[in-house]
Write a protein that holds these residues in place. Sequence first.
Motif, PDB file in Angstrom:
ATOM      1  N   ARG A 184     -39.938  36.806 -26.133  1.00  0.00           N
ATOM      2  CA  ARG A 184     -38.585  37.253 -26.471  1.00  0.00           C
ATOM      3  C   ARG A 184     -37.888  37.876 -25.267  1.00  0.00           C
ATOM      4  O   ARG A 184     -36.683  37.678 -25.056  1.00  0.00           O
ATOM      5  CB  ARG A 184     -38.632  38.252 -27.624  1.00  0.00           C
ATOM      6  CG  ARG A 184     -39.082  37.635 -28.921  1.00  0.00           C
ATOM      7  CD  ARG A 184     -39.235  38.653 -30.028  1.00  0.00           C
ATOM      8  NE  ARG A 184     -37.951  39.203 -30.455  1.00  0.00           N
ATOM      9  CZ  ARG A 184     -37.770  39.828 -31.620  1.00  0.00           C
ATOM     10  NH1 ARG A 184     -38.795  39.955 -32.457  1.00  0.00           N
ATOM     11  NH2 ARG A 184     -36.601  40.298 -31.953  1.00  0.00           N
ATOM     12  N   ALA A 185     -38.630  38.625 -24.477  1.00  0.00           N
ATOM     13  CA  ALA A 185     -38.042  39.250 -23.297  1.00  0.00           C
ATOM     14  C   ALA A 185     -37.571  38.199 -22.292  1.00  0.00           C
ATOM     15  O   ALA A 185     -36.485  38.315 -21.710  1.00  0.00           O
ATOM     16  CB  ALA A 185     -39.055  40.189 -22.646  1.00  0.00           C
ATOM     17  N   ARG A 188     -34.536  36.398 -23.685  1.00  0.00           N
ATOM     18  CA  ARG A 188     -33.354  37.248 -23.620  1.00  0.00           C
ATOM     19  C   ARG A 188     -32.699  37.180 -22.246  1.00  0.00           C
ATOM     20  O   ARG A 188     -31.477  37.060 -22.139  1.00  0.00           O
ATOM     21  CB  ARG A 188     -33.747  38.686 -23.954  1.00  0.00           C
ATOM     22  CG  ARG A 188     -32.569  39.625 -24.183  1.00  0.00           C
ATOM     23  CD  ARG A 188     -33.044  41.027 -24.523  1.00  0.00           C
ATOM     24  NE  ARG A 188     -33.924  41.023 -25.673  1.00  0.00           N
ATOM     25  CZ  ARG A 188     -35.208  41.357 -25.639  1.00  0.00           C
ATOM     26  NH1 ARG A 188     -35.767  41.712 -24.496  1.00  0.00           N
ATOM     27  NH2 ARG A 188     -35.933  41.335 -26.735  1.00  0.00           N
ATOM     28  N   ILE A 189     -33.502  37.231 -21.184  1.00  0.00           N
ATOM     29  CA  ILE A 189     -32.913  37.182 -19.845  1.00  0.00           C
ATOM     30  C   ILE A 189     -32.414  35.786 -19.514  1.00  0.00           C
ATOM     31  O   ILE A 189     -31.398  35.620 -18.836  1.00  0.00           O
ATOM     32  CB  ILE A 189     -33.927  37.682 -18.785  1.00  0.00           C
ATOM     33  CG1 ILE A 189     -33.268  37.783 -17.416  1.00  0.00           C
ATOM     34  CG2 ILE A 189     -35.145  36.796 -18.723  1.00  0.00           C
ATOM     35  CD1 ILE A 189     -32.113  38.729 -17.362  1.00  0.00           C
ATOM     36  N   ARG A 191     -31.063  33.730 -21.717  1.00  0.00           N
ATOM     37  CA  ARG A 191     -29.787  33.618 -22.425  1.00  0.00           C
ATOM     38  C   ARG A 191     -28.697  34.443 -21.734  1.00  0.00           C
ATOM     39  O   ARG A 191     -27.553  34.017 -21.611  1.00  0.00           O
ATOM     40  CB  ARG A 191     -29.970  34.081 -23.864  1.00  0.00           C
ATOM     41  CG  ARG A 191     -28.725  33.929 -24.722  1.00  0.00           C
ATOM     42  CD  ARG A 191     -28.969  34.506 -26.101  1.00  0.00           C
ATOM     43  NE  ARG A 191     -27.792  34.389 -26.959  1.00  0.00           N
ATOM     44  CZ  ARG A 191     -27.676  34.998 -28.132  1.00  0.00           C
ATOM     45  NH1 ARG A 191     -28.674  35.745 -28.588  1.00  0.00           N
ATOM     46  NH2 ARG A 191     -26.575  34.855 -28.853  1.00  0.00           N
ATOM     47  N   ARG A 192     -29.059  35.632 -21.304  1.00  0.00           N
ATOM     48  CA  ARG A 192     -28.088  36.492 -20.639  1.00  0.00           C
ATOM     49  C   ARG A 192     -27.580  35.863 -19.348  1.00  0.00           C
ATOM     50  O   ARG A 192     -26.385  35.900 -19.043  1.00  0.00           O
ATOM     51  CB  ARG A 192     -28.721  37.850 -20.353  1.00  0.00           C
ATOM     52  CG  ARG A 192     -27.737  38.953 -19.970  1.00  0.00           C
ATOM     53  CD  ARG A 192     -28.474  40.243 -19.710  1.00  0.00           C
ATOM     54  NE  ARG A 192     -29.287  40.621 -20.853  1.00  0.00           N
ATOM     55  CZ  ARG A 192     -30.333  41.426 -20.767  1.00  0.00           C
ATOM     56  NH1 ARG A 192     -30.719  41.888 -19.586  1.00  0.00           N
ATOM     57  NH2 ARG A 192     -31.007  41.742 -21.844  1.00  0.00           N
ATOM     58  N   ALA A 211     -34.518  29.254 -23.557  1.00  0.00           N
ATOM     59  CA  ALA A 211     -34.439  30.471 -24.375  1.00  0.00           C
ATOM     60  C   ALA A 211     -34.719  30.148 -25.836  1.00  0.00           C
ATOM     61  O   ALA A 211     -35.455  30.873 -26.523  1.00  0.00           O
ATOM     62  CB  ALA A 211     -33.066  31.121 -24.216  1.00  0.00           C
ATOM     63  N   TYR A 215     -37.713  31.677 -28.187  1.00  0.00           N
ATOM     64  CA  TYR A 215     -37.422  32.387 -29.435  1.00  0.00           C
ATOM     65  C   TYR A 215     -38.138  31.732 -30.619  1.00  0.00           C
ATOM     66  O   TYR A 215     -38.645  32.425 -31.515  1.00  0.00           O
ATOM     67  CB  TYR A 215     -35.920  32.416 -29.691  1.00  0.00           C
ATOM     68  CG  TYR A 215     -35.177  33.506 -28.959  1.00  0.00           C
ATOM     69  CD1 TYR A 215     -35.628  34.832 -29.001  1.00  0.00           C
ATOM     70  CD2 TYR A 215     -34.010  33.233 -28.246  1.00  0.00           C
ATOM     71  CE1 TYR A 215     -34.939  35.837 -28.340  1.00  0.00           C
ATOM     72  CE2 TYR A 215     -33.314  34.235 -27.579  1.00  0.00           C
ATOM     73  CZ  TYR A 215     -33.781  35.537 -27.639  1.00  0.00           C
ATOM     74  OH  TYR A 215     -33.102  36.539 -26.974  1.00  0.00           O
ATOM     75  N   LEU A 228     -34.758  38.081 -35.529  1.00  0.00           N
ATOM     76  CA  LEU A 228     -34.975  36.944 -34.643  1.00  0.00           C
ATOM     77  C   LEU A 228     -34.300  35.689 -35.191  1.00  0.00           C
ATOM     78  O   LEU A 228     -33.790  34.865 -34.427  1.00  0.00           O
ATOM     79  CB  LEU A 228     -36.475  36.706 -34.465  1.00  0.00           C
ATOM     80  CG  LEU A 228     -36.906  35.687 -33.405  1.00  0.00           C
ATOM     81  CD1 LEU A 228     -36.228  35.966 -32.068  1.00  0.00           C
ATOM     82  CD2 LEU A 228     -38.417  35.693 -33.244  1.00  0.00           C
ATOM     83  N   THR A 231     -30.741  35.958 -34.216  1.00  0.00           N
ATOM     84  CA  THR A 231     -30.599  35.649 -32.787  1.00  0.00           C
ATOM     85  C   THR A 231     -30.605  34.141 -32.563  1.00  0.00           C
ATOM     86  O   THR A 231     -29.784  33.605 -31.806  1.00  0.00           O
ATOM     87  CB  THR A 231     -31.737  36.306 -31.989  1.00  0.00           C
ATOM     88  OG1 THR A 231     -31.675  37.726 -32.156  1.00  0.00           O
ATOM     89  CG2 THR A 231     -31.626  35.976 -30.505  1.00  0.00           C
ATOM     90  N   LEU A 235     -27.638  31.773 -31.121  1.00  0.00           N
ATOM     91  CA  LEU A 235     -27.918  30.960 -29.941  1.00  0.00           C
ATOM     92  C   LEU A 235     -27.610  29.485 -30.205  1.00  0.00           C
ATOM     93  O   LEU A 235     -26.992  28.800 -29.375  1.00  0.00           O
ATOM     94  CB  LEU A 235     -29.369  31.141 -29.515  1.00  0.00           C
ATOM     95  CG  LEU A 235     -29.847  30.323 -28.314  1.00  0.00           C
ATOM     96  CD1 LEU A 235     -29.020  30.648 -27.075  1.00  0.00           C
ATOM     97  CD2 LEU A 235     -31.320  30.567 -28.042  1.00  0.00           C
TER      98      LEU A 235
END
Length: 327
Positions: A184-185, A188-189, A191-192, A211, A215, A228, A231, A235
Amino acid sequence: MGPVAILLHLLAATCFMLYRPKDNTIETKRSNDDTYYHRLFAMLIFFLPGIGILGTITTFISAGVILRRQGLAESYEEGFKMEKEMLFLNESTANIIQDELSIEPIVDILNGNDVALKRGSISLLRKIKDKRAVELIKKCLADESSEVRFYAHTALTRIEADYAEQIKDAQARYTEEKTPYAARALARIYRRYASSGLPEDSILVQYMKDARDLYEKALDADPTDSRLMLTLGNLCAEMKDYMASEKYFRMAVDIAGCQIEAGLGICRALYETGRIEELAHFTQRLRQMPHAQSLSPEKQAVYNLWTQDNDNEELQQSEAAPTGGTA
């Protein structure tokens, strides 16, 4: 003059050293104290030049060790750090300015002629690092001031470097641990970074796919994680895969009830895929559910619009669906 100065210096020290109190003085203790002070003054006068020379040499050597010449890049680095300290641009400050005051005041500054304010605005935008901030920094690359163009180019380079470092660290952690949390971490980056406006379209699509895969692996490890699911629903909507988006939002509803974010996501998916009749039935279902609350005034307003009793449902669908896409 040198010998004369040395002679006078020695004479001054000798005068204090040769001082003796009178033997017939009544204040014996005070006389002894006077002798002590005179000898102390004599010692200070005699050694003071040496202390001064030694101190000068020590200062010069220390300055040579501590201070060093800096090139252009190092000088700029120091200036940038000082600028950040003066602006107090920590993470929370950037978020407050972004969320509460909006980015419009910065736009006004960048449209002006004050170079110093533009530099400060670019520094702030570099801390925000979202798509809108990156777009504004990119516009500064065409500024008439070479200094502003330099700051804009450096800011974009730094943002890119920050993301690269975060991605590298997250990848290393995921490779080592292979846990849902690490997946997940990393997702997340990914996607960011994909949403930052920095990568090209082809690279952006690949990061979004990566990503999503991560997920989904995390969801396989915990199939009851409704957050999740939300999320993944958002996404997939960003990737314009509305069928998959609807699937994840409905899964979230089944697990945790109809939260506002899930309800808006389903409404958007139905609207974007042209299923207007099904959308009307779903909004009717929302009206019969307990009234959901959201911390986001925007989402709350859109949700209330979808769920209010209004005979003109066609108007609801045409006006609310595009706004609901921000869920």
